[in-house]
Design a protein around this motif. Structure first.
Motif, short mmCIF file in Angstrom:
data_model
loop_
_atom_site.label_atom_id
_atom_site.label_comp_id
_atom_site.label_asym_id
_atom_site.label_seq_id
_atom_site.Cartn_x
_atom_site.Cartn_y
_atom_site.Cartn_z
N ASP A 144 44.99 24.21 -34.65
CA ASP A 144 45.25 25.03 -33.72
C ASP A 144 45.81 26.28 -34.21
N GLU A 145 46.11 26.38 -35.46
CA GLU A 145 47.13 27.42 -35.99
C GLU A 145 46.39 28.68 -36.75
N MET A 146 45.03 28.71 -36.67
CA MET A 146 44.29 29.96 -37.08
C MET A 146 43.91 30.75 -36.18
N THR A 147 44.46 32.03 -36.41
CA THR A 147 44.17 33.14 -35.20
C THR A 147 42.65 33.60 -35.12
N LEU A 148 41.98 33.46 -36.00
CA LEU A 148 40.52 34.08 -35.93
C LEU A 148 40.05 32.97 -34.93
N ILE A 149 40.05 31.66 -35.25
CA ILE A 149 39.25 30.39 -34.56
C ILE A 149 39.94 30.46 -33.05
N ASN A 150 41.26 30.41 -33.14
CA ASN A 150 41.62 30.25 -31.64
C ASN A 150 41.20 31.44 -30.62
N TRP A 151 40.83 32.77 -31.28
CA TRP A 151 40.66 33.78 -30.27
C TRP A 151 38.95 33.73 -30.06
N SER A 152 38.26 33.26 -30.86
CA SER A 152 36.95 33.38 -30.75
C SER A 152 36.43 32.53 -29.34
N ASN A 153 35.26 33.24 -28.88
CA ASN A 153 34.60 32.82 -27.68
C ASN A 153 33.07 32.15 -28.04
N ILE A 154 32.88 31.98 -29.38
CA ILE A 154 31.60 31.51 -29.74
C ILE A 154 31.60 30.35 -30.76
N ASN A 163 43.20 39.53 -37.85
CA ASN A 163 42.42 38.35 -37.33
C ASN A 163 42.01 38.16 -36.14
N LYS A 164 42.68 38.55 -35.23
CA LYS A 164 42.52 38.65 -33.84
C LYS A 164 41.48 39.79 -33.63
N ALA A 165 41.53 40.96 -34.17
CA ALA A 165 40.35 41.93 -33.92
C ALA A 165 39.18 41.63 -34.47
N ARG A 166 39.15 40.86 -35.47
CA ARG A 166 37.73 40.24 -36.03
C ARG A 166 37.39 39.39 -35.17
N ALA A 167 37.89 38.54 -34.55
CA ALA A 167 37.35 37.43 -33.59
C ALA A 167 36.87 38.13 -32.17
N GLU A 168 37.54 39.31 -31.64
CA GLU A 168 37.17 39.97 -30.83
C GLU A 168 35.81 40.70 -30.96
N PHE A 169 35.85 41.12 -32.18
CA PHE A 169 34.54 42.14 -32.80
C PHE A 169 33.19 41.13 -32.48
N MET A 197 52.85 41.35 -36.22
CA MET A 197 52.65 40.01 -35.78
C MET A 197 51.99 40.11 -34.58
N GLU A 198 50.87 39.09 -34.31
CA GLU A 198 50.07 39.13 -33.28
C GLU A 198 50.04 37.49 -32.69
N PRO A 199 49.54 37.43 -31.40
CA PRO A 199 49.72 36.04 -30.64
C PRO A 199 48.71 35.20 -31.42
N VAL A 200 48.81 34.04 -31.85
CA VAL A 200 47.96 33.36 -32.66
C VAL A 200 46.84 32.67 -31.87
N GLY A 201 46.78 32.82 -30.33
CA GLY A 201 45.85 32.49 -29.50
C GLY A 201 46.13 33.16 -28.06
N PRO A 202 45.24 33.14 -27.40
CA PRO A 202 45.42 33.60 -25.72
C PRO A 202 46.35 32.89 -25.16
N ASP A 203 47.43 33.73 -24.67
CA ASP A 203 48.64 33.29 -23.78
C ASP A 203 49.59 32.56 -24.86
N SER A 204 49.49 32.71 -25.91
CA SER A 204 50.44 32.09 -26.69
C SER A 204 51.50 32.70 -27.16
N SER A 205 52.82 32.12 -27.23
CA SER A 205 54.06 32.69 -27.49
C SER A 205 54.16 32.60 -28.87
N GLU A 206 53.53 31.88 -29.72
CA GLU A 206 53.44 31.65 -31.07
C GLU A 206 52.64 32.84 -31.61
N THR A 207 53.40 33.46 -32.99
CA THR A 207 52.77 34.94 -33.43
C THR A 207 52.65 34.56 -35.04
#
Length: 362
Positions: A310-320, A234-240, A172-182
């Motif tokens: 706002d429930e999709m991890t890849l989208i929420n962690w993207s900076n582009i 999904n978080k790792a893919r966005a950070e990549f 389980m990983e945070p759905v977005g930055p500073d989110s308590s939802e996983t």
């Protein structure tokens, strides 16, 4: 002279003087009074002097409709709204030629109370009148929508994420930055209802084909995975993608529904009020619109529009700017059959590449 003759002479002179006075009176009134004349048929008519009328000037407001029911014009309009349908005919039942994003300028060739006739790719199409406003054309306006990348610029870098993987990641990983939802790290994907097609494998096939096509058009392309046996959340893919100095991130994936009748394509972006990256909303929405409109042109697939969440991890962690594209329903027999055909894959890839071209050139 005898008195009798002088008396007669006096009356003759008076009669002549009376006649002369009467003739002068007629000449005086001829220019200001009506004059009675007699026609060849012997009927008396009255001629009245006609005053000069001012020259009639036709204004734009008085122009007439053409044979198709539109007032001809040659000016420009700007779209109002997030996703605007451009239709083949002036009817909500007509086929959609393409989609336009917000604040896009197009040339107008006619209008009526309900529809605006616009020129795209040299042909007339139609937008509902409530979704456009009059505007000035930009200095660099091009009547045709650009469909090729500008070779004079630095090549754009694109990260493509083939969604899912062979084995799910249950961490389980945070759905977005500073989110308590996983949410779970990554899914293993859907399976085709009729032919047992593996979504994770199919996503990768499309990603590899799209990478090759985009590179042939001058783009730099990086995939988050080139194998089905990776383990990437999904978080790792966005950070990549964030660290790859990329311009956009596109995820390719399939859809699934308990309603087996559903078919077609859909895009997913963040919401305008996203607590994670709302600043990317407009660009992500435009990218989604371009991808959908060109997918429709190439494949003729049904368009389910843009789903915002706002429930999709890849989208929420993207900076582009980021979009997830659902290429079809593996729960639908027709979609699954099409998606595994090489000829259909080429149409999908061409549509996606054209959409990316259009995004970067407008």
């Amino acid at each position: 002279m005898p008195f009798k003759n002088r008396y007669i002479l006096f009356f003759v002179v008076c009669a002549l003087m009376f006649c002369l006075v009467g003739c002068g009176s007629d000449k005086t009134t001829e220019s200001t009074e009506t004059v009675s004349t007699t026609t060849d048929a012997g009927i008396a008519t009255t001629a009245v002097p006609v005053p000069e009328l001012p020259e009639v000037v036709t204004t734009e407001a008085e122009q007439v409709m053409d044979s198709s029911g539109f007032y001809p014009t040659s000016d420009y309009v700007k779209t109002v709204g997030e996703t605007i349908n451009v239709r083949v005919e002036p009817s909500t039942d007509s086929n959609i030629y393409m989609l336009l994003g917000p604040d896009e300028v197009v040339k107008r060739s006619g209008y009526n109370s309900e529809w605006c006739r616009v020129v795209i790719d040299g042909e007339n199409f139609y937008i509902y009148a409530d979704y456009v406003v009059e505007t000035e054309a930009p200095a660099d306006f091009d009547d045709d929508i650009a469909t090729s990348s500008d070779a004079s610029e630095e090549p754009k870098r694109i990260v493509i994420d083939p969604g899912k993987q062979a084995n799910a990641n249950m961490v389980m990983e945070p759905v977005g930055p500073d989110s308590s939802e996983t949410k779970m790290g990554a899914s293993d994907g859907f399976t085709g209802v009729m032919q047992g097609t593996s979504e994770s494998e199919l996503n990768l096939e499309y990603a590899l084909m799209l990478k090759a096509e985009l590179e042939s058009r001058g783009y730099e392309v990086v995939l988050t995975r080139e194998s089905n046996s990776v383990d990437l959340t999904n978080k790792a893919r966005a950070e990549f993608a964030n660290q790859a100095d990329a311009d956009i991130l596109i995820r390719l994936q399939m859809n699934y529904s308990s309603n087996s009748e559903l078919s077609g394509v859909m895009a997913i972006t963040m919401t305008k009020q996203s607590p994670y990256n709302s600043q990317l909303y407009t660009e992500s929405n435009v990218l989604a619109t371009r991808l959908l409109q060109h997918l429709m042109l190439q494949t003729g697939a049904s368009n389910h529009g843009i789903y915002e969440t706002d429930e999709m991890t890849l989208i929420n962690w993207s900076n582009i700017p980021v979009v997830a594209i659902n290429l079809g329903y593996l729960s639908n027999e027709s979609d699954e059959s099409n998606l595994i055909l090489d000829s259909y894959k080429i149409k999908v890839v061409d549509g996606l590449a054209d959409g990316i071209d259009s995004y970067f050139n407008n």
